[in-house]
Design an enzyme around this catalytic site. Structure first.
Site, PDB file in Angstrom:
ATOM      1  N   ALA A   1       0.821  -1.211   0.000  1.00  0.00           N
ATOM      2  CA  ALA A   1       0.000   0.000   0.000  1.00  0.00           C
ATOM      3  C   ALA A   1       0.858   1.265   0.000  1.00  0.00           C
ATOM      4  CB  ALA A   1      -0.936  -0.021   1.197  1.00  0.00           C
TER       5      ALA A   1
ATOM      6  N   CYS B   1      -5.059  -6.504   3.943  1.00  0.00           N
ATOM      7  CA  CYS B   1      -6.316  -6.432   4.707  1.00  0.00           C
ATOM      8  C   CYS B   1      -7.345  -7.442   4.212  1.00  0.00           C
ATOM      9  CB  CYS B   1      -6.950  -5.043   4.586  1.00  0.00           C
ATOM     10  SG  CYS B   1      -5.805  -3.691   4.794  1.00  0.00           S
TER      11      CYS B   1
ATOM     12  N   VAL C   1      17.072  -4.955   1.009  1.00  0.00           N
ATOM     13  CA  VAL C   1      17.975  -3.830   1.213  1.00  0.00           C
ATOM     14  C   VAL C   1      18.784  -4.120   2.463  1.00  0.00           C
ATOM     15  CG1 VAL C   1      18.137  -1.349   1.666  1.00  0.00           C
ATOM     16  CG2 VAL C   1      16.417  -2.224   0.078  1.00  0.00           C
TER      17      VAL C   1
ATOM     18  N   GLY D   1      -0.451  -8.391  17.287  1.00  0.00           N
ATOM     19  CA  GLY D   1       0.104  -7.098  16.920  1.00  0.00           C
ATOM     20  C   GLY D   1       1.335  -7.206  16.047  1.00  0.00           C
TER      21      GLY D   1
ATOM     22  N   TYR E   1      12.565   9.592   3.323  1.00  0.00           N
ATOM     23  CA  TYR E   1      11.183   9.696   3.773  1.00  0.00           C
ATOM     24  C   TYR E   1      10.728   8.347   4.321  1.00  0.00           C
ATOM     25  CZ  TYR E   1      11.371  13.944   0.970  1.00  0.00           C
ATOM     26  OH  TYR E   1      11.707  15.169   0.471  1.00  0.00           O
ATOM     27  N   ALA E   2       9.632   8.356   5.075  1.00  0.00           N
ATOM     28  CA  ALA E   2       9.061   7.089   5.559  1.00  0.00           C
ATOM     29  C   ALA E   2       7.553   7.151   5.409  1.00  0.00           C
ATOM     30  CB  ALA E   2       9.438   6.853   7.017  1.00  0.00           C
TER      31      ALA E   2
ATOM     32  N   GLY F   1       3.736   4.535   5.771  1.00  0.00           N
ATOM     33  CA  GLY F   1       3.059   3.266   6.031  1.00  0.00           C
ATOM     34  C   GLY F   1       3.284   2.748   7.441  1.00  0.00           C
TER      35      GLY F   1
ATOM     36  N   TYR G   1     -33.197  11.687   6.799  1.00  0.00           N
ATOM     37  CA  TYR G   1     -34.048  10.576   7.236  1.00  0.00           C
ATOM     38  C   TYR G   1     -34.992  10.143   6.130  1.00  0.00           C
ATOM     39  CZ  TYR G   1     -38.781   9.254   8.732  1.00  0.00           C
ATOM     40  OH  TYR G   1     -40.012   8.683   8.820  1.00  0.00           O
TER      41      TYR G   1
END
Lengths: 137, 447
Positions: B12, B44, B81, B242, B277-278, B280, B424
Site C-alpha cells: 500500500a 487487509c 535492502v 500485533g 522519507y518514511a 506506512g 431521514y
C-alpha cells in the site's frame, strides 16, 4: 469484436506499443488510447492534450492522461499536425473509460508521412502483443 | 539527469508513493524494491479469502504487473535492502541469487512495513502455528484449514477476530484468546466490546478474555493450547497479537525512531535524514486529538503517508496533518467502527471526558428489518469538543464513523452536534440520527 482476456482489440485499427490506436480516415488519422490502457489506468480524472495546429512526432509524448492512482504519457503513434481535438474528453475524461475507441477519441492528426503506419501493429499483431503483455504479467 | 527515487517496500505505502512520485515528476527514475515475489496486494483482504468472501488470494493483487510497466516503475523483487549510506546517498541490496548491488538515490522512501510480533509462548515454533501478514501466510493457513477441525486465535484485535470468524465460517471449532479483559482493546471501550463479544458467541465463536495462552501443545505439530487450567484442542493456531515496525535499516543510517519505535517524520513525511522519507506501517503519525505520536498501522494511513512522501520525494510539496485511527470492520453481520480516542484512552491521556451513549435503530422503528445500532461519543469535558466515537450495529457504520471523524477534525463541539442537520427516510434512518441522540445524552449530563 476481438477480445484478449476481456480487453477489446477492434479490427481495422493500427496499434502502438504505447497503448494507442490509430484509425485511418482518408488522408487523416484519428487517435485514442486502447481499452487495455484505460482498464490499467482505471477511473480517468484528467486528460491533457495539445491544441489544434500543434505538431506531434511519432514516439514522442504529446500529452498526459491521469487517473486516481496513476499517470501516463500520451505518446504520438504518428507524426503530423493536430487537426482536431476532442474537447469533450477534457470536461468528461470518463469518456476514455466508457468508450475508448469511440467517444473517447483524443486527436485527429494530419500525418506528414503515412508510411509511418508501418511502424505500428495491425489488429492481428496487436492481439498477439496483448497476449504477450498478459503472459509477462 | 532524471531524479532517482528509490522506494523500499511495494505494498500500500510503497506503490502509492511511487504513483504520487510519478504524478509529480514525469521523468524520474523510480525503483521499487521488495523482498516479496508478489507485490502491490492488499493484506487487509486475507481473512476474507479464508472466509470464502473473496475467491482467490491472487484477487488481492491490486496492482497487476502491467501497471508498473505503464507507469514506468522499475521493480526489484525478492531483493533485500541491506544498508543505507546517507552520506553517499546509496543503498546496498542483495537479490535471492545472492547478487549484491549498490543503488544511488536522490530521494529514498522507506515503506518497510511491520512484522507480526509473536510473544515468547512455549511451543510457538510448532507446525500449525501461523501469523497472518503475507499472501504466503494466507495460502499456508488456507491449506491447513482444509484438514483442520479446531482452531485457536491468539489476540482479539481486528485481525484476530476477522481470522477467527473466517475459521467459524469454514466450519472449524474456534476459540479466540485475549490477554486483556475485552475484545478489540485498541478500538472500543469495554461497554461497546461487550456487545461485540455477545454477538461473536451467538454465532459460535468461543471468546476468552482476560487470559493468555501459556503454552502451545503438541509434538512437531500443534495439538492444542493451554489457557489457565484448560487445554483447548487446536490443529491451527494463529497468533495475531500485533505487529512491530521493521526498523532494522534505520539505526546504521542514523534515522531517528520516535517514542512508539516507529520512524519519526515531520509533516512532509521526511525523516531526520535529509531526502529520506518514511510511509506506512513503519512510520509514526501524530494523533490529531492528543498531538502525541501514534503508530497507526492501517491501510488508510499508509496510502495517505505515501501520497505525501511520494510527492515530496519527487520535488513537490505536500503535508500530512495526522490521524484519528478511524477504523471499521464487519464481524459476521455486525458492523463496528471507531474514530479518535476511546473513553479509556482519553482518561489515560489525562483528558477529563463527558460521554453520551444511545441505542437506536438503523431504520424507522416501524420499518421491517430495522437493526440495532449503538453509538458512543466521547467529548473533552472542558472544551466540549468531540474527541472520539464508536459505533456498533447492523449497517451504515462506516459512513457514521467517517462523519464523526470529519466532526473531530473540524473541532465540532457537543452543542453543535446536538443541533446537527441530518437526513431521514423510513427505510434508511430514524428521524433523529443516533449520533445526534448520543450527543444529546451527553449534554443532558451537564445541563
Amino acid at each position: 469484436m476481438v477480445k484478449v482476456n476481456g480487453y477489446d482489440v477492434p479490427e481495422g485499427l493500427y496499434y502502438s506499443k504505447d497503448y494507442e490506436w490509430v484509425k485511418v480516415e482518408g488522408d487523416k488519422v484519428r487517435v485514442g488510447i486502447t481499452d487495455f490502457a484505460q482498464k490499467q489506468l482505471r477511473e480517468i480524472v484528467y486528460v491533457e492534450i495539445p491544441s489544434a495546429g500543434t505538431a506531434v512526432k511519432q514516439n514522442e509524448p504529446y500529452g498526459t492522461v491521469e487517473s486516481v492512482k496513476s499517470v501516463s504519457d500520451l505518446v504520438a503513434p504518428i507524426s503530423g499536425a493536430v487537426e482536431q481535438i476532442n474537447e469533450e474528453v477534457q470536461s468528461k475524461p470518463e469518456l476514455l473509460n466508457e468508450a475508448p475507441f469511440n467517444n473517447g477519441w483524443l486527436l485527429v492528426i494530419k500525418p506528414t508521412n503515412m508510411d509511418e503506419l508501418k511502424n505500428l501493429m495491425n489488429a492481428a499483431q496487436a492481439v498477439e502483443w496483448h497476449k504477450s503483455l498478459l503472459k509477462e504479467g | 539527469m532524471p531524479r532517482r527515487i528509490v522506494i523500499v517496500g511495494a505494498h500500500a505505502a510503497g506503490v502509492d508513493a511511487a504513483a504520487a512520485a510519478r504524478k509529480t515528476d514525469r521523468t524520474a527514475e523510480i525503483t521499487l524494491i521488495s523482498k516479496e515475489r508478489r507485490i502491490g496486494y492488499s493484506r487487509c483482504g486475507i481473512p476474507f479469502v479464508f472466509g470464502g468472501h473473496i475467491p482467490r488470494f491472487d484477487d488481492l493483487i491490486v496492482y497487476p504487473p502491467t501497471y508498473y510497466k505503464m507507469m514506468k516503475l522499475n521493480l526489484k523483487l525478492e531483493t533485500t535492502v541491506t544498508s543505507i549510506n546517507k552520506d553517499a546517498k546509496t543503498i546496498g541490496t542483495v537479490d535471492k541469487a545472492g547478487n549484491t548491488e549498490i543503488l544511488p538515490y536522490d530521494s529514498l522512501i522507506l515503506a518497510t512495513g511491520a512484522s507480526p510480533f509473536v510473544p515468547p509462548i512455549k511451543g510457538r515454533e510448532k507446525q500449525g502455528v501461523f501469523v497472518v501478514r503475507t499472501l504466503e501466510d494466507g495460502e499456508q493457513i488456507d491449506a491447513a484449514i482444509k484438514t483442520a477441525k479446531n482452531a485457536v486465535v491468539i489476540g482479539a484485535g481486528l485481525i484476530g477476530l476477522e481470522v477467527a470468524i473466517a475459521f467459524v465460517e469454514r466450519g472449524l471449532q474456534t476459540t479466540v484468546v485475549e490477554l486483556l479483559p475485552q475484545t478489540l482493546p485498541a478500538m472500543l471501550d469495554e461497554d461497546m466490546a461487550k456487545i461485540v463479544q455477545t454477538k461473536l458467541e451467538e454465532k459460535g465463536l468461543r471468546v476468552i478474555v482476560g487470559s493468555g495462552v501459556s503454552e502451545i501443545l503438541g509434538g512437531e505439530k500443534v495439538t492444542g493450547v493451554v489457557v489457565g487450567e484448560e487445554q483447548i484442542p487446536a490443529d491451527i493456531v494463529v497468533v495475531a497479537t500485533g505487529i512491530r515496525v521493521n526498523n532494522q535499516l534505520t539505526q546504521e543510517a542514523g534515522i531517528a525512531l520516535g517514542e512508539t519505535k516507529g520512524i519519526k517524520t515531520n509533516m512532509r513525511m521526511e525523516t531526520n535524514v535529509k531526502d529520506i522519507y518514511a510511509a506506512g506501517d513503519c512510520a509514526e503519525s501524530m494523533n490529531l486529538v492528543t498531538h502525541r505520536p501514534l503508530l497507526c498501522q492501517l491501510g488508510t494511513i499508509a496510502v495517505r503517508h505515501a501520497k505525501v512522501a511520494g510527492t515530496n520525494a519527487a520535488g513537490g510539496y505536500a503535508v500530512y496533518p495526522g490521524c484519528l485511527g478511524s477504523s471499521v470492520s464487519r464481524l459476521f453481520d455486525l458492523e463496528i467502527g471507531a474514530t479518535g480516542l476511546t473513553e479509556f484512552m482519553a482518561n489515560k491521556s489525562g483528558i477529563p471526558t463527558l460521554v453520551g451513549t444511545i441505542s437506536s435503530k438503523t431504520k424507522a422503528e416501524y420499518y421491517p428489518g430495522a437493526l440495532s445500532i449503538k453509538v458512543k461519543l466521547i467529548f473533552d469535558k472542558e472544551s466540549e469538543l468531540l474527541i472520539g466515537g464508536q459505533v456498533v450495529g447492523g449497517e451504515e457504520v462506516t459512513q457514521r464513523i467517517n462523519s464523526l471523524s470529519f466532526a473531530i477534525q473540524k473541532q465540532m463541539t457537543l452543542r453543535e452536534l446536538v443541533k446537527a442537520d441530518t437526513a431521514y427516510a423510513p427505510p434508511l434512518n430514524e428521524t433523529w440520527e443516533p449520533m445526534v441522540l448520543a450527543a444529546e445524552t451527553a449534554l443532558r449530563r451537564i445541563r
